[in-house]
Design an enzyme around this catalytic site. Structure first.
Site, short mmCIF file in Angstrom:
data_model
loop_
_atom_site.label_atom_id
_atom_site.label_comp_id
_atom_site.label_asym_id
_atom_site.label_seq_id
_atom_site.Cartn_x
_atom_site.Cartn_y
_atom_site.Cartn_z
N GLU A 109 44.23 -4.56 81.98
CA GLU A 109 44.96 -5.00 83.16
C GLU A 109 44.00 -5.07 84.33
OE1 GLU A 109 48.22 -2.20 82.89
OE2 GLU A 109 47.30 -1.03 84.47
N TYR A 121 37.44 -12.65 81.78
CA TYR A 121 38.31 -12.35 80.63
C TYR A 121 38.81 -13.64 79.98
CZ TYR A 121 38.34 -7.82 83.04
OH TYR A 121 37.97 -6.66 83.67
#
Ligand SMILES: CC(C)(COP(=O)(O)OP(=O)(O)OC[C@H]1O[C@@H](n2cnc3c(N)ncnc32)[C@H](O)[C@@H]1OP(=O)(O)O)[C@@H](O)C(=O)NCCC(=O)NCCS
Length: 152
Positions: A109, A121
């Site tokens: 997260e 990411y």
């Protein structure tokens, strides 16, 4: 890149170098206790500058492994060494290592405002699967956490 670097699992004696990296290059420093806890209880990798004495940590990744999932807790690269592919290399070492431990899903997260990390990411195949409103404290108030996963 002019500096020669290597990546290896971090060990307890790396603590001072990682604390220094955290203090200088993490926008939300963890501090000594949390870094020490991570070194004791999680999987950790360090990027070091080859031949530097004392050791200089240029990057650190810490992740937990629970059954078939591994969750990224923090990745940080020295502020002066960014955009040279070091985080991508660390993330690949993480994913390749835990894949050999029967992990089949990576989780993480990230603050919604952290567009650089989100871009990293996504470039590695992570997909956003959720959003936690008002999850993180900021100087102005609160911001959301974006949840990402990647199936291995
Ligand atoms: C996020 C962070 C780890 C990226 O480290 P890095 O070594 O600079 O990343 P890389 O060089 O491996 O970047 C790989 C790709 O990710 C993306 N990326 C990384 N940083 C970016 C930025 N600031 N803006 C846009 N895209 C970015 C790009 O696609 C980049 O490829 P490119 O340089 O060829 O365009 C680093 O900025 C950092 O330590 N930030 C502070 C801590 C943090 O926010 N950690 C993440 C939350 S845990």
């Amino acid at each position: 890149m002019n500096v020669s670097v290597s990546i290896r699992p971090a060990v307890l004696s790396d603590l001072p170098a990682i604390i220094q990296l955290d203090a200088l290059s993490n926008p939300h420093p963890w501090g000594e206790k949390l870094v020490a806890d991570a070194l004791h209880s999680r999987e950790n990798w360090i990027i070091e500058s080859v031949g530097s004495t004392p050791l200089v940590a240029l990057g650190w990744l810490t992740a937990s492994v629970v059954l078939d999932q591994s969750e990224l807790e923090l990745i940080v690269i020295d502020s002066s060494m960014r955009r040279q592919g070091l985080a991508r290399r660390l993330m690949m070492v993480w994913s390749e290592t835990v894949a050999q431990q029967d992990v089949s899903e990576l989780l993480l997260e990230v603050r919604e405002s952290n567009l650089g990390a989100i871009s990293l990411y996504e470039s590695l195949g992570f997909e956003q699967v959720g959003r936690r409103k008002n999850y993180y404290q900021t100087e102005q108030g609160r911001e959301a956490a974006c949840l990402f996963t990647r199936i291995l």
